[in-house]
Design a protein around this motif. Structure first.
Motif, PDB file in Angstrom:
ATOM      1  N   SER A 129       0.824  -1.218   0.000  1.00 23.81           N
ATOM      2  CA  SER A 129       0.000   0.000   0.000  1.00 23.81           C
ATOM      3  C   SER A 129       0.857   1.267   0.000  1.00 23.81           C
ATOM      4  CB  SER A 129      -0.952   0.000   1.203  1.00 23.81           C
ATOM      5  OG  SER A 129      -0.205  -0.047   2.409  1.00 23.81           O
ATOM      6  N   SER A 130       2.192   1.105  -0.066  1.00 27.97           N
ATOM      7  CA  SER A 130       3.066   2.286  -0.142  1.00 27.97           C
ATOM      8  C   SER A 130       2.824   3.022  -1.466  1.00 27.97           C
ATOM      9  CB  SER A 130       4.534   1.835  -0.079  1.00 27.97           C
ATOM     10  OG  SER A 130       5.376   2.862  -0.570  1.00 27.97           O
ATOM     11  N   PRO A 131       2.849   4.370  -1.453  1.00 28.32           N
ATOM     12  CA  PRO A 131       2.684   5.121  -2.714  1.00 28.32           C
ATOM     13  C   PRO A 131       3.779   4.781  -3.725  1.00 28.32           C
ATOM     14  CG  PRO A 131       2.703   6.594  -0.785  1.00 28.32           C
ATOM     15  CD  PRO A 131       3.031   5.235  -0.291  1.00 28.32           C
ATOM     16  N   ASN A 132       4.937   4.292  -3.218  1.00 32.90           N
ATOM     17  CA  ASN A 132       6.052   3.968  -4.117  1.00 32.90           C
ATOM     18  C   ASN A 132       6.105   2.493  -4.498  1.00 32.90           C
ATOM     19  OD1 ASN A 132       7.125   6.628  -4.165  1.00 32.90           O
ATOM     20  ND2 ASN A 132       7.805   6.301  -2.065  1.00 32.90           N
ATOM     21  N   PHE A 133       5.032   1.756  -4.203  1.00 36.12           N
ATOM     22  CA  PHE A 133       4.978   0.341  -4.580  1.00 36.12           C
ATOM     23  C   PHE A 133       4.787   0.208  -6.093  1.00 36.12           C
ATOM     24  CE2 PHE A 133       2.178  -3.192  -5.741  1.00 36.12           C
ATOM     25  CZ  PHE A 133       2.985  -4.259  -5.392  1.00 36.12           C
ATOM     26  N   GLU A 134       5.442  -0.808  -6.656  1.00 37.08           N
ATOM     27  CA  GLU A 134       5.371  -1.009  -8.107  1.00 37.08           C
ATOM     28  C   GLU A 134       5.544  -2.494  -8.419  1.00 37.08           C
ATOM     29  OE1 GLU A 134       8.132   0.572 -11.574  1.00 37.08           O
ATOM     30  OE2 GLU A 134       7.967   2.047  -9.959  1.00 37.08           O
ATOM     31  N   ILE A 135       4.813  -3.002  -9.393  1.00 30.10           N
ATOM     32  CA  ILE A 135       5.092  -4.358  -9.886  1.00 30.10           C
ATOM     33  C   ILE A 135       6.036  -4.204 -11.068  1.00 30.10           C
ATOM     34  CG2 ILE A 135       4.143  -6.459 -10.924  1.00 30.10           C
ATOM     35  CD1 ILE A 135       1.636  -6.091  -9.292  1.00 30.10           C
ATOM     36  N   LEU A 136       7.178  -4.876 -10.993  1.00 29.97           N
ATOM     37  CA  LEU A 136       8.212  -4.744 -12.030  1.00 29.97           C
ATOM     38  C   LEU A 136       8.020  -5.787 -13.133  1.00 29.97           C
ATOM     39  CD1 LEU A 136      11.276  -4.452  -9.592  1.00 29.97           C
ATOM     40  CD2 LEU A 136       9.955  -2.568 -10.578  1.00 29.97           C
ATOM     41  N   LEU A 137       7.843  -7.040 -12.692  1.00 28.10           N
ATOM     42  CA  LEU A 137       7.707  -8.152 -13.637  1.00 28.10           C
ATOM     43  C   LEU A 137       6.503  -9.003 -13.253  1.00 28.10           C
ATOM     44  CD1 LEU A 137      11.450  -9.346 -13.767  1.00 28.10           C
ATOM     45  CD2 LEU A 137      10.282  -7.933 -15.481  1.00 28.10           C
ATOM     46  N   PHE A 138       5.773  -9.459 -14.260  1.00 24.84           N
ATOM     47  CA  PHE A 138       4.614 -10.317 -14.033  1.00 24.84           C
ATOM     48  C   PHE A 138       4.819 -11.592 -14.856  1.00 24.84           C
ATOM     49  CE2 PHE A 138       0.401 -11.907 -15.178  1.00 24.84           C
ATOM     50  CZ  PHE A 138      -0.318 -11.826 -13.995  1.00 24.84           C
ATOM     51  N   GLY A 139       5.238 -12.667 -14.167  1.00 27.00           N
ATOM     52  CA  GLY A 139       5.454 -13.943 -14.854  1.00 27.00           C
ATOM     53  C   GLY A 139       4.216 -14.805 -14.703  1.00 27.00           C
ATOM     54  N   TYR A 140       3.793 -15.457 -15.809  1.00 28.97           N
ATOM     55  CA  TYR A 140       2.583 -16.282 -15.704  1.00 28.97           C
ATOM     56  C   TYR A 140       2.590 -17.409 -16.732  1.00 28.97           C
ATOM     57  CZ  TYR A 140       0.775 -13.981 -19.924  1.00 28.97           C
ATOM     58  OH  TYR A 140       0.615 -13.544 -21.215  1.00 28.97           O
ATOM     59  N   SER A 141       1.787 -18.431 -16.440  1.00 30.67           N
ATOM     60  CA  SER A 141       1.566 -19.522 -17.381  1.00 30.67           C
ATOM     61  C   SER A 141       0.092 -19.875 -17.331  1.00 30.67           C
ATOM     62  CB  SER A 141       2.395 -20.748 -16.979  1.00 30.67           C
ATOM     63  OG  SER A 141       1.847 -21.917 -17.556  1.00 30.67           O
ATOM     64  N   VAL A 142      -0.535 -20.011 -18.478  1.00 35.34           N
ATOM     65  CA  VAL A 142      -1.957 -20.374 -18.543  1.00 35.34           C
ATOM     66  C   VAL A 142      -2.081 -21.877 -18.776  1.00 35.34           C
ATOM     67  CG1 VAL A 142      -4.099 -20.074 -19.852  1.00 35.34           C
ATOM     68  CG2 VAL A 142      -2.624 -18.107 -19.400  1.00 35.34           C
ATOM     69  N   ASP A 143      -2.816 -22.538 -17.887  1.00 37.58           N
ATOM     70  CA  ASP A 143      -3.107 -23.979 -18.029  1.00 37.58           C
ATOM     71  C   ASP A 143      -1.854 -24.820 -18.296  1.00 37.58           C
ATOM     72  OD1 ASP A 143      -5.785 -23.482 -17.586  1.00 37.58           O
ATOM     73  OD2 ASP A 143      -6.257 -23.261 -19.719  1.00 37.58           O
ATOM     74  N   GLY A 144      -0.756 -24.462 -17.622  1.00 36.15           N
ATOM     75  CA  GLY A 144       0.465 -25.268 -17.737  1.00 36.15           C
ATOM     76  C   GLY A 144       1.258 -25.039 -19.011  1.00 36.15           C
ATOM     77  N   GLY A 145       0.909 -24.003 -19.785  1.00 29.65           N
ATOM     78  CA  GLY A 145       1.628 -23.708 -21.033  1.00 29.65           C
ATOM     79  C   GLY A 145       2.944 -22.985 -20.764  1.00 29.65           C
ATOM     80  N   ASP A 146       3.581 -22.485 -21.857  1.00 28.13           N
ATOM     81  CA  ASP A 146       4.865 -21.790 -21.718  1.00 28.13           C
ATOM     82  C   ASP A 146       4.722 -20.551 -20.830  1.00 28.13           C
ATOM     83  OD1 ASP A 146       6.013 -23.630 -23.323  1.00 28.13           O
ATOM     84  OD2 ASP A 146       5.971 -22.401 -25.148  1.00 28.13           O
ATOM     85  N   VAL A 147       5.800 -20.258 -20.096  1.00 31.91           N
ATOM     86  CA  VAL A 147       5.780 -19.102 -19.192  1.00 31.91           C
ATOM     87  C   VAL A 147       6.060 -17.826 -19.982  1.00 31.91           C
ATOM     88  CG1 VAL A 147       6.821 -18.061 -17.140  1.00 31.91           C
ATOM     89  CG2 VAL A 147       6.567 -20.551 -17.272  1.00 31.91           C
ATOM     90  N   GLN A 148       5.255 -16.803 -19.721  1.00 35.57           N
ATOM     91  CA  GLN A 148       5.458 -15.477 -20.310  1.00 35.57           C
ATOM     92  C   GLN A 148       5.881 -14.524 -19.192  1.00 35.57           C
ATOM     93  OE1 GLN A 148       4.919 -15.340 -23.640  1.00 35.57           O
ATOM     94  NE2 GLN A 148       4.233 -17.478 -23.530  1.00 35.57           N
ATOM     95  N   VAL A 149       6.759 -13.578 -19.513  1.00 37.43           N
ATOM     96  CA  VAL A 149       7.137 -12.546 -18.537  1.00 37.43           C
ATOM     97  C   VAL A 149       6.775 -11.183 -19.109  1.00 37.43           C
ATOM     98  CG1 VAL A 149       9.038 -11.412 -17.324  1.00 37.43           C
ATOM     99  CG2 VAL A 149       8.983 -13.909 -17.489  1.00 37.43           C
TER     100      VAL A 149
END
Length: 642
Positions: A26-46
């Motif tokens: 909840s800090s005003p300076n909070f940031e998401i830098l990278l979002f890694g994900y895989s849908v239904d066990g497929g290849d990972v995207q960043v």
């Protein structure tokens, strides 16, 4: 789209380890830098959010779609961070946690360690800590970095590339854990318990920040006055130094190897002045009361509530919850009769009145820690807990009839135990009342196979018991509880037979099975306790013992030793935990804000009935027929021990 596996890398100027994820995100300076994900066990995207890439629309939609299961290792972190990033609170309903899954199987609570134990092909990259230190936390301004306070991708392109690879690998490792553990799924009712745990963490508990600030200031003043008094008395440069203090005591005719709490209490019994005064001052200075207040100050969010206090399955031998950040599980007790008055003096910042009325300021502040937790918006706390839950559970499983009759008649188990052991009537504050203390200490120390050493650890000698009384006390307790003693060794036999023959065994309604290199103990609720790679070994007395792999006292993954009574302790505590979770489910519509071992704290509307809460909490689960439960409670305007 059925499921997404997620791992994120973030930046914040708030210290995550001290403040917890709710304040961090909840800090005003909070940031998401990278979002890694895989849908239904497929290849990972960043997705490189730091450099302007965007999370695809279908993935964003899926985050708040309850029909899509979101997986992450320590999912609370991802869920809370993404809620803050999206500006929309993500309810825990469709989130599942690979860390919780690992914990249910007796595995460690860190992704790196789980990967190592399971021998994953794609393990977490070991350089991660350095990359996180570089990109995820503020850096010190130096000449070499041109005075900047944060490292961005352009400051080291090669490192940033490695950081993205690290994020991708984390998602792969989490997916591999799911694949490896697939044959041991977490039961739906345990996921239900996890969701309620997340709701309680999201709700948080109110904290009186005005009182906290005043308590910290008073503690600072008290410490400086105590230090000055001690310096004047001893003429030491640093009276807090153990070495200098030992030297000073020695020069004044008192030798000691240690200055820990226990040693100082012992020395005070015989210390002449001014040594006694110096030791008493040292004892006051050693009170770490202010640390809890500082932890509150660190953790409390803008809504004046502390969130994220509980770790689901934090104790993976039993599945009990463990505390985080403020650690509600180990708050000092309060014995001040007029708590409200002492509390008001602290809130008013009246140091002199507090010193005059209560003398020992560190001890008073310590006893007031609980009272900093307060209900909000004109509500009240209802605090309800189970009466002697472990004593009831072990008596019920073992079939110790005389104990069951005591509970049925609403008797005092400590008096009844003393009466059974010494064959005389024992009444609290009445006939043979002095024996109740012996009954109590025997009950607390001996229920899980403890011997004389357990009595000593429980403080038997400090309570006035003589060394020669200890062994007869152990024998008297075991002779009085033949069914419990028999239960210990029946479990011991069942575990050993199961491991040796790799075949299922059963005793007292508890099932033991060996599957894929794991020992499972199935409880009455259907939940299973897991022990990794069990073996039959030899104990230090040359007898047979059971060993298994687990996280030991050193926090390392190592081979641990166990035996019947220890397994019984795990079973009884695990069943007690299941009873607490059942009670929490039945009280789900009430605003539970905290729970500690066998106690539930509800932030209640003023009209809510305490007897109704206790009646509801004391209901026996359908899987525990014949177990007699009782819940007692009280109402208060700040948290306290009744």
């Amino acid at each position: 789209m059925r499921s997404i596996s997620i791992d994120i890398e973030t930046f914040s100027d708030v210290d995550l380890s001290k403040c917890g994820v709710y304040k961090y995100a909840s800090s005003p300076n909070f940031e998401i830098l990278l979002f890694g994900y895989s849908v239904d066990g497929g290849d990972v995207q960043v997705v490189d959010l730091c450099q302007g890439e965007e999370i695809p629309a279908d993935i964003l939609a899926a985050l708040s779609d309850e029909s899509v299961t979101k997986w992450a290792f320590n999912a609370m972190f991802e869920r809370v961070c993404l809620s803050n990033y999206l500006g929309e609170w993500l309810e825990p309903e469709s989130w599942k946690c690979t860390m919780v899954w690992s914990a249910t199987l007796g595995l460690p609570l860190s992704l790196e360690n789980v990967g190592a134990v399971l021998g994953l092909e794609k393990q977490k990259l070991s350089e991660g800590k350095d990359l996180i230190r570089y990109f995820c936390v503020p850096c010190k301004p130096t000449k070499a970095n041109s005075g900047r306070t944060r490292n961005l991708p352009e400051h080291d392109r090669e490192k940033w590339g490695r950081f993205k690879a690290y994020n991708l690998r984390d998602v792969e490792a989490e997916m591999q854990i799911q694949h490896k553990l697939a044959r041991f799924p977490v039961p739906d009712f345990v996921w239900e318990e996890y969701r309620q745990d997340q709701e309680i963490n999201d709700r948080g508990i109110g904290v009186d920040m005005e009182m906290v600030a005043k308590a910290i200031a008073m503690d600072g003043r008290s410490k400086s006055e105590l230090s000055a008094a001690m310096q004047e008395l001893t003429e030491l440069e640093n009276p807090n130094s153990v070495q200098q203090m030992k030297q000073w005591l020695s020069e004044n005719g008192m030798e000691t190897d240690s200055l820990d709490k226990k040693a100082v209490a012992e020395l005070l019994k015989t210390a002449p002045e001014p040594l006694g005064e110096a030791l008493a001052l040292r004892q006051q200075l050693a009170k770490s009361s202010v640390k809890k207040y500082q932890a509150m100050e660190n953790a409390v969010c803008a809504d004046r509530r502390a969130h994220g206090m509980f770790q689901f399955y934090g104790a993976n031998r039993t599945g009990r919850f463990s505390g985080r950040i403020i650690q509600l599980q180990n708050l000092p007790q309060n014995h001040i009769p007029d708590l409200a008055q002492a509390r008001e003096l602290v809130k008013a910042g009246d140091f002199d009145a507090l010193a005059m009325l209560y003398e020992d300021i560190p001890d008073t502040l310590s006893q007031l820690i609980r009272t900093a937790f307060v209900p909000q918006d004109g509500r009240k706390f209802i605090v309800a807990d189970f009466s002697a839950i472990e004593a009831r559970v072990i008596a019920w499983i073992a079939g110790e009839q005389w104990r069951l009759k005591v509970f049925e008649g609403g008797g005092d188990i400590y008096c009844a135990s003393a009466s059974q052991m010494f064959h005389v009537p024992v009444e609290k504050h009445g006939v043979n009342g002095h024996l109740r203390q012996k009954g109590k200490i025997a009950e607390l120390a001996l229920g899980y196979g403890g011997a004389a050493g357990a009595l000593v650890s429980m403080g038997a000698l400090e309570m006035g018991l003589a060394e020669e009384e200890l062994q007869p006390l152990v024998s008297a307790w075991r002779d009085s509880n033949p069914s419990i003693t028999e239960f210990w060794w029946a479990v011991d036999h069942a575990v050993k037979e199961c491991i040796k023959k790799r075949a299922p065994t059963e005793t007292h309604g508890i099932r033991f099975s060996y599957e894929s290199g794991m020992l499972f103990i199935t409880l009455f609720s259907g939940r299973r306790l897991a022990y990794v790679k069990p073996r039959i070994g030899e104990n230090r007395f040359g007898g047979e013992s059971v060993t298994y792999m687990g996280v030991g006292g050193t926090k390392k993954w190592e081979r641990l030793e166990s035996y019947g009574p220890k397994f019984v302790e795990n079973i009884v505590q695990a069943v007690s935990r299941d009873i607490l979770c059942y009670a929490m489910r039945t009280l789900r519509t009430c605003s539970i804000v905290a729970h500690v071992h066998d106690e539930i704290i509800i932030e209640a509307d003023r009209r809510m009935s305490l007897p109704a809460v206790c009646e509801q909490m004391g209901r026996t689960p359908p899987w525990a027929k014949g177990l007699l439960l009782r819940a007692d409670g009280y109402e208060c305007d700040f948290y306290q021990k009744d």
